[in-house]
Design a protein around this motif. Structure first.
Motif, PDB file in Angstrom:
ATOM      1  N   SER A 121       0.826  -1.210   0.000  1.00 30.45           N
ATOM      2  CA  SER A 121       0.000   0.000   0.000  1.00 30.45           C
ATOM      3  C   SER A 121       0.860   1.260   0.000  1.00 30.45           C
ATOM      4  O   SER A 121       0.612   2.202  -0.758  1.00 30.45           O
ATOM      5  CB  SER A 121      -0.932   0.000   1.214  1.00 30.45           C
ATOM      6  OG  SER A 121      -0.189  -0.114   2.412  1.00 30.45           O
ATOM      7  N   THR A 168      -5.267   0.161  -1.974  1.00 29.00           N
ATOM      8  CA  THR A 168      -4.507  -1.094  -1.892  1.00 29.00           C
ATOM      9  C   THR A 168      -4.605  -1.685  -0.485  1.00 29.00           C
ATOM     10  O   THR A 168      -4.727  -2.909  -0.330  1.00 29.00           O
ATOM     11  CB  THR A 168      -3.037  -0.848  -2.255  1.00 29.00           C
ATOM     12  OG1 THR A 168      -2.975  -0.313  -3.583  1.00 29.00           O
ATOM     13  CG2 THR A 168      -2.229  -2.126  -2.192  1.00 29.00           C
ATOM     14  N   MET A 169      -4.535  -0.835   0.533  1.00 28.62           N
ATOM     15  CA  MET A 169      -4.628  -1.325   1.905  1.00 28.62           C
ATOM     16  C   MET A 169      -5.991  -1.978   2.174  1.00 28.62           C
ATOM     17  O   MET A 169      -6.072  -3.050   2.785  1.00 28.62           O
ATOM     18  CB  MET A 169      -4.410  -0.183   2.893  1.00 28.62           C
ATOM     19  CG  MET A 169      -4.357  -0.642   4.360  1.00 28.62           C
ATOM     20  SD  MET A 169      -4.067   0.722   5.528  1.00 28.62           S
ATOM     21  CE  MET A 169      -5.672   1.546   5.475  1.00 28.62           C
ATOM     22  N   LYS A 172      -6.164  -5.381   0.220  1.00 30.40           N
ATOM     23  CA  LYS A 172      -4.952  -6.208   0.232  1.00 30.40           C
ATOM     24  C   LYS A 172      -5.234  -7.693   0.394  1.00 30.40           C
ATOM     25  O   LYS A 172      -4.381  -8.522   0.043  1.00 30.40           O
ATOM     26  CB  LYS A 172      -4.007  -5.727   1.339  1.00 30.40           C
ATOM     27  CG  LYS A 172      -4.541  -5.835   2.749  1.00 30.40           C
ATOM     28  CD  LYS A 172      -3.530  -5.245   3.728  1.00 30.40           C
ATOM     29  CE  LYS A 172      -4.055  -5.243   5.156  1.00 30.40           C
ATOM     30  NZ  LYS A 172      -3.074  -4.612   6.083  1.00 30.40           N
ATOM     31  N   PHE A 177      -4.396  -8.436  -4.980  1.00 30.71           N
ATOM     32  CA  PHE A 177      -3.158  -8.105  -4.289  1.00 30.71           C
ATOM     33  C   PHE A 177      -2.566  -9.275  -3.496  1.00 30.71           C
ATOM     34  O   PHE A 177      -1.593  -9.099  -2.769  1.00 30.71           O
ATOM     35  CB  PHE A 177      -3.393  -6.913  -3.356  1.00 30.71           C
ATOM     36  CG  PHE A 177      -3.770  -5.653  -4.086  1.00 30.71           C
ATOM     37  CD1 PHE A 177      -2.835  -4.981  -4.855  1.00 30.71           C
ATOM     38  CD2 PHE A 177      -5.069  -5.162  -4.035  1.00 30.71           C
ATOM     39  CE1 PHE A 177      -3.174  -3.833  -5.545  1.00 30.71           C
ATOM     40  CE2 PHE A 177      -5.418  -4.009  -4.715  1.00 30.71           C
ATOM     41  CZ  PHE A 177      -4.461  -3.342  -5.480  1.00 30.71           C
TER      42      PHE A 177
END
Length: 344
Positions: A121, A168-169, A172, A177
Protein backbone atom coordinates in the motif's frame (compact mmCIF):
# COMPACT_ATOMS: atom_id res chain seq x y z
CA UNK A 1 27.72 5.07 -6.84
CA UNK A 2 26.90 3.37 -10.12
CA UNK A 3 28.57 0.09 -10.92
CA UNK A 4 30.26 1.07 -14.17
CA UNK A 5 31.53 -2.44 -14.77
CA UNK A 6 28.04 -3.80 -15.39
CA UNK A 7 26.82 -3.78 -19.00
CA UNK A 8 23.98 -1.42 -19.88
CA UNK A 9 20.71 -3.39 -19.94
CA UNK A 10 18.97 -3.86 -23.27
CA UNK A 11 15.81 -1.85 -22.55
CA UNK A 12 17.50 1.50 -21.82
CA UNK A 13 19.52 1.19 -25.02
CA UNK A 14 16.42 0.39 -27.08
CA UNK A 15 14.40 3.14 -25.41
CA UNK A 16 17.10 5.73 -26.03
CA UNK A 17 17.34 4.71 -29.68
CA UNK A 18 13.59 4.96 -30.23
CA UNK A 19 12.77 7.99 -28.11
CA UNK A 20 15.88 10.11 -28.59
CA UNK A 21 14.64 13.69 -28.31
CA UNK A 22 17.43 15.21 -30.40
CA UNK A 23 16.67 12.79 -33.23
CA UNK A 24 12.99 13.64 -33.00
CA UNK A 25 13.75 17.38 -33.21
CA UNK A 26 15.79 16.88 -36.37
CA UNK A 27 13.09 14.69 -37.91
CA UNK A 28 10.38 17.25 -37.20
CA UNK A 29 12.44 20.15 -38.58
CA UNK A 30 13.36 18.19 -41.72
CA UNK A 31 9.69 17.36 -42.22
CA UNK A 32 8.75 21.04 -41.90
CA UNK A 33 11.48 21.99 -44.36
CA UNK A 34 10.20 19.45 -46.89
CA UNK A 35 6.52 20.32 -46.52
CA UNK A 36 6.81 24.10 -46.19
CA UNK A 37 10.40 25.44 -46.45
CA UNK A 38 9.38 28.98 -45.55
CA UNK A 39 8.10 27.75 -42.19
CA UNK A 40 11.43 26.26 -41.03
CA UNK A 41 13.00 29.43 -39.61
CA UNK A 42 9.79 30.59 -37.87
CA UNK A 43 9.57 27.16 -36.24
CA UNK A 44 13.17 27.36 -35.02
CA UNK A 45 12.69 30.96 -33.85
CA UNK A 46 9.54 30.01 -31.96
CA UNK A 47 11.35 27.19 -30.17
CA UNK A 48 14.35 29.34 -29.23
CA UNK A 49 12.15 32.15 -27.99
CA UNK A 50 10.06 29.81 -25.86
CA UNK A 51 13.19 28.24 -24.38
CA UNK A 52 14.50 31.70 -23.53
CA UNK A 53 11.31 32.61 -21.69
CA UNK A 54 11.39 29.34 -19.76
CA UNK A 55 15.12 29.55 -18.98
CA UNK A 56 14.79 30.96 -15.41
CA UNK A 57 12.50 28.10 -14.41
CA UNK A 58 14.79 25.54 -16.04
CA UNK A 59 17.79 26.98 -14.18
CA UNK A 60 16.00 26.80 -10.84
CA UNK A 61 14.90 23.23 -11.51
CA UNK A 62 18.41 22.14 -12.50
CA UNK A 63 20.03 23.69 -9.43
CA UNK A 64 17.38 22.32 -7.07
CA UNK A 65 17.75 18.75 -8.31
CA UNK A 66 21.55 18.98 -8.32
CA UNK A 67 21.54 20.23 -4.73
CA UNK A 68 19.28 17.43 -3.54
CA UNK A 69 21.42 14.79 -5.22
CA UNK A 70 24.70 16.26 -4.00
CA UNK A 71 23.49 16.41 -0.41
CA UNK A 72 22.16 12.86 -0.52
CA UNK A 73 18.63 14.00 0.29
CA UNK A 74 17.24 10.82 -1.26
CA UNK A 75 18.15 9.03 1.99
CA UNK A 76 15.10 10.72 3.52
CA UNK A 77 12.89 8.48 1.37
CA UNK A 78 13.59 5.57 3.68
CA UNK A 79 11.76 7.41 6.47
CA UNK A 80 8.52 7.09 4.52
CA UNK A 81 8.44 3.36 5.10
CA UNK A 82 8.72 3.26 8.88
CA UNK A 83 5.95 3.02 11.47
CA UNK A 84 2.23 2.30 11.08
CA UNK A 85 0.84 1.45 7.66
CA UNK A 86 -1.48 4.47 7.51
CA UNK A 87 1.40 6.79 8.37
CA UNK A 88 3.58 5.14 5.74
CA UNK A 89 0.95 5.75 3.07
CA UNK A 90 0.65 9.45 3.91
CA UNK A 91 4.40 10.05 4.05
CA UNK A 92 5.11 7.94 0.95
CA UNK A 93 2.56 9.88 -1.13
CA UNK A 94 3.95 13.22 0.00
CA UNK A 95 7.60 12.29 -0.48
CA UNK A 96 6.78 10.68 -3.81
CA UNK A 97 5.44 14.02 -5.01
CA UNK A 98 8.53 15.86 -3.77
CA UNK A 99 11.38 13.53 -4.69
CA UNK A 100 13.39 14.44 -7.83
CA UNK A 101 14.59 10.93 -8.60
CA UNK A 102 13.93 9.02 -11.79
CA UNK A 103 12.20 5.65 -11.98
CA UNK A 104 15.53 4.04 -12.78
CA UNK A 105 16.87 5.14 -9.39
CA UNK A 106 13.68 4.23 -7.55
CA UNK A 107 13.50 0.62 -8.80
CA UNK A 108 16.31 -0.73 -6.58
CA UNK A 109 14.98 1.19 -3.61
CA UNK A 110 11.47 -0.21 -4.03
CA UNK A 111 12.86 -3.69 -4.69
CA UNK A 112 14.79 -3.55 -1.43
CA UNK A 113 11.70 -2.40 0.49
CA UNK A 114 9.52 -5.15 -0.96
CA UNK A 115 12.22 -7.70 -0.19
CA UNK A 116 12.11 -6.85 3.51
CA UNK A 117 8.30 -6.82 3.65
CA UNK A 118 7.31 -3.15 3.27
CA UNK A 119 3.53 -2.94 2.70
CA UNK A 120 2.47 -2.76 -0.93
CA UNK A 121 0.00 0.00 0.00
CA UNK A 122 2.78 2.45 0.90
CA UNK A 123 4.78 1.41 -2.15
CA UNK A 124 1.72 2.00 -4.34
CA UNK A 125 1.26 5.49 -2.89
CA UNK A 126 4.87 6.32 -3.68
CA UNK A 127 4.78 4.72 -7.12
CA UNK A 128 1.75 6.75 -8.20
CA UNK A 129 2.71 10.17 -6.86
CA UNK A 130 6.42 9.98 -7.76
CA UNK A 131 6.19 10.35 -11.58
CA UNK A 132 3.54 13.07 -11.36
CA UNK A 133 5.47 15.82 -9.61
CA UNK A 134 8.93 16.77 -8.41
CA UNK A 135 10.72 20.12 -7.85
CA UNK A 136 11.87 20.36 -11.45
CA UNK A 137 8.42 19.46 -12.80
CA UNK A 138 6.77 22.02 -10.52
CA UNK A 139 9.14 24.77 -11.64
CA UNK A 140 8.68 24.08 -15.36
CA UNK A 141 4.91 23.66 -15.02
CA UNK A 142 4.61 26.90 -13.07
CA UNK A 143 6.67 28.74 -15.67
CA UNK A 144 4.56 27.52 -18.57
CA UNK A 145 1.07 26.91 -17.18
CA UNK A 146 1.12 29.11 -14.08
CA UNK A 147 1.59 28.53 -10.38
CA UNK A 148 -2.08 27.74 -9.81
CA UNK A 149 -2.04 24.85 -12.26
CA UNK A 150 1.31 23.59 -10.95
CA UNK A 151 0.09 23.73 -7.34
CA UNK A 152 -3.16 21.99 -8.25
CA UNK A 153 -1.21 19.24 -10.04
CA UNK A 154 1.04 18.81 -7.00
CA UNK A 155 -1.98 18.45 -4.69
CA UNK A 156 -3.57 16.04 -7.16
CA UNK A 157 -0.36 13.96 -7.35
CA UNK A 158 -0.31 13.45 -3.58
CA UNK A 159 -4.08 12.87 -3.48
CA UNK A 160 -3.97 10.19 -6.17
CA UNK A 161 -1.06 8.58 -4.34
CA UNK A 162 -3.16 8.47 -1.18
CA UNK A 163 -6.10 7.09 -3.16
CA UNK A 164 -3.97 4.28 -4.54
CA UNK A 165 -2.29 3.60 -1.21
CA UNK A 166 -5.44 3.36 0.87
CA UNK A 167 -7.26 1.52 -1.91
CA UNK A 168 -4.51 -1.09 -1.89
CA UNK A 169 -4.63 -1.33 1.91
CA UNK A 170 -8.41 -1.89 1.91
CA UNK A 171 -8.18 -4.51 -0.84
CA UNK A 172 -4.95 -6.21 0.23
CA UNK A 173 -6.73 -9.48 1.04
CA UNK A 174 -8.46 -9.58 -2.35
CA UNK A 175 -7.22 -11.83 -5.20
CA UNK A 176 -5.76 -8.76 -6.95
CA UNK A 177 -3.16 -8.11 -4.29
CA UNK A 178 -2.55 -11.63 -3.02
CA UNK A 179 1.01 -12.69 -3.83
CA UNK A 180 1.63 -9.48 -5.84
CA UNK A 181 5.32 -9.82 -6.75
CA UNK A 182 6.68 -11.46 -9.89
CA UNK A 183 9.67 -12.93 -8.05
CA UNK A 184 11.46 -12.23 -4.80
CA UNK A 185 12.84 -8.73 -5.50
CA UNK A 186 16.54 -8.11 -5.23
CA UNK A 187 18.46 -4.91 -4.73
CA UNK A 188 19.80 -3.63 -8.01
CA UNK A 189 18.49 -2.04 -11.15
CA UNK A 190 19.17 -0.29 -14.41
CA UNK A 191 21.28 2.35 -12.72
CA UNK A 192 23.51 -0.27 -11.17
CA UNK A 193 22.71 0.86 -7.64
CA UNK A 194 23.61 -1.81 -5.12
CA UNK A 195 22.60 -0.26 -1.80
CA UNK A 196 20.22 2.62 -2.49
CA UNK A 197 19.32 5.46 -0.14
CA UNK A 198 21.72 4.78 2.73
CA UNK A 199 23.54 7.18 5.02
CA UNK A 200 22.60 10.69 6.13
CA UNK A 201 22.30 13.87 4.04
CA UNK A 202 25.13 16.39 4.09
CA UNK A 203 23.47 19.74 3.45
CA UNK A 204 26.81 21.58 3.06
CA UNK A 205 27.82 19.33 0.22
CA UNK A 206 30.54 21.69 -1.04
CA UNK A 207 32.77 20.57 1.82
CA UNK A 208 33.46 17.28 0.04
CA UNK A 209 35.05 17.09 -3.46
CA UNK A 210 33.05 13.98 -4.39
CA UNK A 211 29.76 15.70 -3.61
CA UNK A 212 30.80 18.79 -5.54
CA UNK A 213 31.41 16.53 -8.51
CA UNK A 214 27.97 14.97 -7.98
CA UNK A 215 26.43 18.46 -8.05
CA UNK A 216 28.24 19.34 -11.28
CA UNK A 217 27.33 16.08 -12.96
CA UNK A 218 23.70 16.21 -11.86
CA UNK A 219 23.36 19.82 -13.01
CA UNK A 220 24.77 19.00 -16.45
CA UNK A 221 22.74 15.82 -16.87
CA UNK A 222 19.45 17.39 -15.80
CA UNK A 223 20.14 20.57 -17.74
CA UNK A 224 20.62 18.58 -20.95
CA UNK A 225 17.62 16.40 -20.13
CA UNK A 226 15.30 19.39 -19.70
CA UNK A 227 16.79 21.21 -22.67
CA UNK A 228 16.24 18.38 -25.14
CA UNK A 229 12.70 17.54 -24.08
CA UNK A 230 11.51 21.14 -23.85
CA UNK A 231 13.15 21.96 -27.17
CA UNK A 232 11.24 19.07 -28.75
CA UNK A 233 8.03 20.22 -27.07
CA UNK A 234 8.38 23.78 -28.34
CA UNK A 235 9.13 22.60 -31.88
CA UNK A 236 6.04 20.40 -31.78
CA UNK A 237 4.05 23.31 -30.35
CA UNK A 238 5.06 25.47 -33.31
CA UNK A 239 3.95 22.70 -35.68
CA UNK A 240 0.63 22.37 -33.85
CA UNK A 241 -0.03 26.10 -34.13
CA UNK A 242 0.68 26.01 -37.86
CA UNK A 243 -1.06 22.83 -38.95
CA UNK A 244 -3.73 21.78 -36.42
CA UNK A 245 -6.99 23.77 -36.53
CA UNK A 246 -7.95 25.05 -33.10
CA UNK A 247 -11.55 24.19 -33.89
CA UNK A 248 -10.67 20.49 -34.07
CA UNK A 249 -9.11 20.49 -30.61
CA UNK A 250 -11.99 22.47 -29.16
CA UNK A 251 -14.50 20.07 -30.71
CA UNK A 252 -12.82 16.94 -29.30
CA UNK A 253 -11.35 18.08 -25.98
CA UNK A 254 -13.28 21.27 -25.30
CA UNK A 255 -16.55 22.02 -23.61
CA UNK A 256 -17.88 21.16 -20.18
CA UNK A 257 -18.81 17.98 -18.37
CA UNK A 258 -17.24 14.57 -18.02
CA UNK A 259 -16.60 13.73 -21.68
CA UNK A 260 -13.53 15.95 -22.36
CA UNK A 261 -12.00 14.93 -19.03
CA UNK A 262 -12.38 11.23 -19.81
CA UNK A 263 -10.98 11.77 -23.30
CA UNK A 264 -8.06 13.71 -21.85
CA UNK A 265 -7.22 10.84 -19.51
CA UNK A 266 -7.64 8.08 -22.09
CA UNK A 267 -5.65 10.00 -24.72
CA UNK A 268 -2.96 10.92 -22.21
CA UNK A 269 -2.25 7.39 -21.04
CA UNK A 270 -0.93 5.98 -24.34
CA UNK A 271 0.29 9.26 -25.87
CA UNK A 272 2.47 10.52 -23.03
CA UNK A 273 6.24 10.01 -23.34
CA UNK A 274 7.76 12.66 -21.10
CA UNK A 275 6.29 14.92 -18.42
CA UNK A 276 8.38 17.95 -19.31
CA UNK A 277 7.59 17.76 -23.01
CA UNK A 278 3.88 17.55 -22.19
CA UNK A 279 3.78 20.93 -20.44
CA UNK A 280 4.19 23.24 -23.46
CA UNK A 281 1.99 20.97 -25.58
CA UNK A 282 -0.80 21.15 -23.02
CA UNK A 283 -0.48 24.94 -22.96
CA UNK A 284 -1.02 25.09 -26.69
CA UNK A 285 -3.92 22.64 -26.50
CA UNK A 286 -5.49 24.91 -23.88
CA UNK A 287 -5.02 27.88 -26.22
CA UNK A 288 -6.75 25.86 -28.93
CA UNK A 289 -9.77 25.16 -26.78
CA UNK A 290 -8.91 22.15 -24.61
CA UNK A 291 -10.98 22.13 -21.42
CA UNK A 292 -9.13 22.87 -18.16
CA UNK A 293 -10.24 19.60 -16.62
CA UNK A 294 -9.12 17.65 -19.69
CA UNK A 295 -5.66 19.24 -19.45
CA UNK A 296 -5.33 18.14 -15.83
CA UNK A 297 -6.55 14.59 -16.47
CA UNK A 298 -4.27 14.31 -19.52
CA UNK A 299 -1.16 15.23 -17.54
CA UNK A 300 -1.98 13.08 -14.52
CA UNK A 301 -3.07 9.91 -16.32
CA UNK A 302 -0.22 10.23 -18.80
CA UNK A 303 2.40 10.80 -16.12
CA UNK A 304 1.64 7.54 -14.35
CA UNK A 305 1.49 5.54 -17.58
CA UNK A 306 4.62 7.08 -19.12
CA UNK A 307 7.20 4.51 -20.16
CA UNK A 308 9.76 5.06 -17.35
CA UNK A 309 7.11 5.06 -14.61
CA UNK A 310 5.22 2.07 -16.01
CA UNK A 311 8.35 -0.01 -16.52
CA UNK A 312 9.34 0.55 -12.88
CA UNK A 313 6.07 -1.02 -11.72
CA UNK A 314 5.79 -3.73 -14.39
CA UNK A 315 9.27 -4.99 -13.58
CA UNK A 316 8.38 -5.92 -10.00
CA UNK A 317 4.69 -6.83 -9.74
CA UNK A 318 2.30 -9.20 -11.49
CA UNK A 319 0.04 -7.93 -14.29
CA UNK A 320 -3.07 -7.76 -12.09
CA UNK A 321 -1.28 -5.40 -9.67
CA UNK A 322 -0.01 -3.35 -12.60
CA UNK A 323 -3.60 -3.10 -13.85
CA UNK A 324 -4.67 -1.87 -10.41
CA UNK A 325 -1.87 0.72 -10.53
CA UNK A 326 -3.20 2.04 -13.85
CA UNK A 327 -6.77 1.85 -12.58
CA UNK A 328 -6.04 3.94 -9.50
CA UNK A 329 -4.19 6.46 -11.66
CA UNK A 330 -6.93 6.72 -14.30
CA UNK A 331 -9.71 7.08 -11.73
CA UNK A 332 -7.74 9.63 -9.73
CA UNK A 333 -6.87 11.61 -12.85
CA UNK A 334 -10.52 11.85 -13.88
CA UNK A 335 -11.58 12.93 -10.38
CA UNK A 336 -8.80 15.53 -10.29
CA UNK A 337 -9.84 16.76 -13.72
CA UNK A 338 -13.43 17.15 -12.57
CA UNK A 339 -12.29 19.03 -9.49
CA UNK A 340 -10.01 21.34 -11.47
CA UNK A 341 -12.77 22.05 -14.01
CA UNK A 342 -14.85 23.43 -11.15
CA UNK A 343 -12.06 25.33 -9.39
CA UNK A 344 -10.27 26.79 -12.44
Amino acid sequence: MADTSAPTPLWPRVKDAIFNAWTAIVVVLVAVALVEPAQLMPTVSFGLGALGRTAPYILFAVLAVAYMKATGAETLLSKAFEGRETRMIFVAAILGGLSPFCSCQVIPFIAALLAVGAPLSAVMAFWISSPLMDPAMYSVTAGVLGFEFASAKMVAAVSIGLFGGFGTMLLKRSPVFTDPLRTAPKVGGCCGVKKPFQGAPLWRFWQEPERRETFRTAAMDNGLFLLKWLALAYVLEAVMIRYIPASSVAMVLGGEGLKPILLGAFVGMPAYLNGYAAVPLVRELLNMGMADGAAMSFMLAGGVSSIPAAIAVWALVKPRVFAAYLGFALTGAVLAGLTWSVVA
